[in-house]
Write a protein that holds these residues in place. Structure first.
Motif, mmCIF file in Angstrom:
data_model
loop_
_atom_site.group_PDB
_atom_site.id
_atom_site.type_symbol
_atom_site.label_atom_id
_atom_site.label_comp_id
_atom_site.label_asym_id
_atom_site.label_seq_id
_atom_site.Cartn_x
_atom_site.Cartn_y
_atom_site.Cartn_z
ATOM 1 N N ARG A 1 6.291 17.643 -20.811
ATOM 2 C CA ARG A 1 7.619 17.199 -20.381
ATOM 3 C C ARG A 1 7.522 15.956 -19.506
ATOM 4 O O ARG A 1 8.349 15.053 -19.602
ATOM 5 C CB ARG A 1 8.339 18.336 -19.650
ATOM 6 N N TRP B 1 5.366 13.696 -19.799
ATOM 7 C CA TRP B 1 5.054 12.593 -20.701
ATOM 8 C C TRP B 1 6.254 12.216 -21.567
ATOM 9 O O TRP B 1 6.158 11.353 -22.431
ATOM 10 C CB TRP B 1 3.879 12.972 -21.596
ATOM 11 N N GLY B 2 7.382 12.872 -21.359
ATOM 12 C CA GLY B 2 8.597 12.533 -22.091
ATOM 13 C C GLY B 2 8.746 13.252 -23.409
ATOM 14 O O GLY B 2 9.545 12.842 -24.251
ATOM 15 N N ARG C 1 15.529 16.738 -27.043
ATOM 16 C CA ARG C 1 16.534 15.882 -26.403
ATOM 17 C C ARG C 1 17.796 15.921 -27.244
ATOM 18 O O ARG C 1 17.745 16.050 -28.463
ATOM 19 C CB ARG C 1 16.045 14.435 -26.308
ATOM 20 N N GLU D 1 20.887 11.302 -26.133
ATOM 21 C CA GLU D 1 19.822 10.868 -25.238
ATOM 22 C C GLU D 1 18.827 9.957 -25.947
ATOM 23 O O GLU D 1 18.022 9.286 -25.287
ATOM 24 C CB GLU D 1 19.101 12.080 -24.660
ATOM 25 N N ARG D 2 18.852 9.952 -27.285
ATOM 26 C CA ARG D 2 17.973 9.100 -28.077
ATOM 27 C C ARG D 2 18.614 7.751 -28.387
ATOM 28 O O ARG D 2 18.011 6.927 -29.069
ATOM 29 C CB ARG D 2 17.596 9.805 -29.386
ATOM 30 N N VAL E 1 7.707 7.095 -26.598
ATOM 31 C CA VAL E 1 7.887 6.815 -25.175
ATOM 32 C C VAL E 1 6.617 6.147 -24.652
ATOM 33 O O VAL E 1 5.529 6.342 -25.187
ATOM 34 C CB VAL E 1 8.189 8.099 -24.351
ATOM 35 N N ARG F 1 3.573 6.032 -18.162
ATOM 36 C CA ARG F 1 3.437 5.194 -16.980
ATOM 37 C C ARG F 1 2.062 5.409 -16.350
ATOM 38 O O ARG F 1 1.496 6.480 -16.405
ATOM 39 C CB ARG F 1 4.518 5.534 -15.959
ATOM 40 N N ALA G 1 11.458 3.682 -24.448
ATOM 41 C CA ALA G 1 11.579 4.137 -23.065
ATOM 42 C C ALA G 1 10.340 3.747 -22.281
ATOM 43 O O ALA G 1 9.226 3.813 -22.776
ATOM 44 C CB ALA G 1 11.774 5.654 -23.038
#
Length: 204
Positions: free
Chosen positions: A70, A72-73, A77, A81-82, A119, A122, A203
């Motif tokens: 989660r 890590w995205g 969804r 949200e996409r 995604v 980070r 994202a």
């Protein structure tokens, strides 16, 4: 980047240290579970759990592994949200008008419906993208890649979604890839459907 249970800190027993998490992401780059002797075609929570045990001799709670995914995205969804802010209305209309026909076709083919997206993780060097396919039942399958300029939707990823049994799959592809970045001449059992998008929206 990391996510642990409430009351725990990164690197405490039952979690990965930051260095271990980065090492894990590097191990996942461009590879699939079978390269590690694991009996899955794409990464899932279960195969990631097994890899962590294999790589670090560490048995995490399955719920903690899910928390990493989660973070890590990855995960279910809502369609809106996409979508980028300009496309929310178009996506909602598409869900009402087009999506029911896709689900009916999937039922007729005894097929699975997957929602595909991408995604950016980070805090990694070099950068890392996670390509995910989330089934209509909530099952997450994924791979990690090192991004390039205008990276295409990987053909092998789609073939592995279909599996060795060559199952029929319907794929709803979000705006992470333009249509000219989709693989050409896919087998008929792999049926992609574009989610309305005014452009690619990766994202970060």
């Amino acid at each position: 980047m990391a996510a642990v249970r409430r009351g725990q800190r990164q690197g405490e027993p039952g979690t990965l240290s930051r260095e271990q998490e980065l090492e894990l992401i590097d191990a996942l780059r461009g590879g699939y579970p079978d390269a590690f002797g694991l009996d899955e075609e794409l990464w899932t929570r279960q195969s990631l759990h097994a890899l962590i045990e294999q790589q670090f001799d560490l048995t995490l709670d399955v719920g903690v592994v899910g928390a990493y995914l989660r973070a890590w995205g990855l995960g279910p969804r809502e369609p809106r949200e996409r979508a980028c802010g300009l496309c929310v209305g178009a996506v909602e209309r598409w869900v009402r008008s087009e999506y029911p026909a896709i689900t009916r076709a999937a039922q007729e083919h005894l097929a699975e419906v997957y929602w595909l997206g991408r995604v950016r993780l980070r805090g990694t060097m070099p950068a890392a993208d996670v390509i995910s396919a989330v089934s209509s039942r909530g099952r997450v399958r994924f791979m990690v890649t090192t991004p390039s300029v205008d990276p295409p939707l990987p053909r092998e990823f789609l073939h592995r979604l279909s599996g060795a049994e060559q199952r029929t799959v319907h794929l709803i592809v979000d705006g992470s890839w333009a249509r000219n970045e989709w693989p050409r001449r896919l087998p008929r059992r792999i049926v992609p459907h574009p989610l309305p998008s005014c452009g690619r929206a990766l994202a970060a």
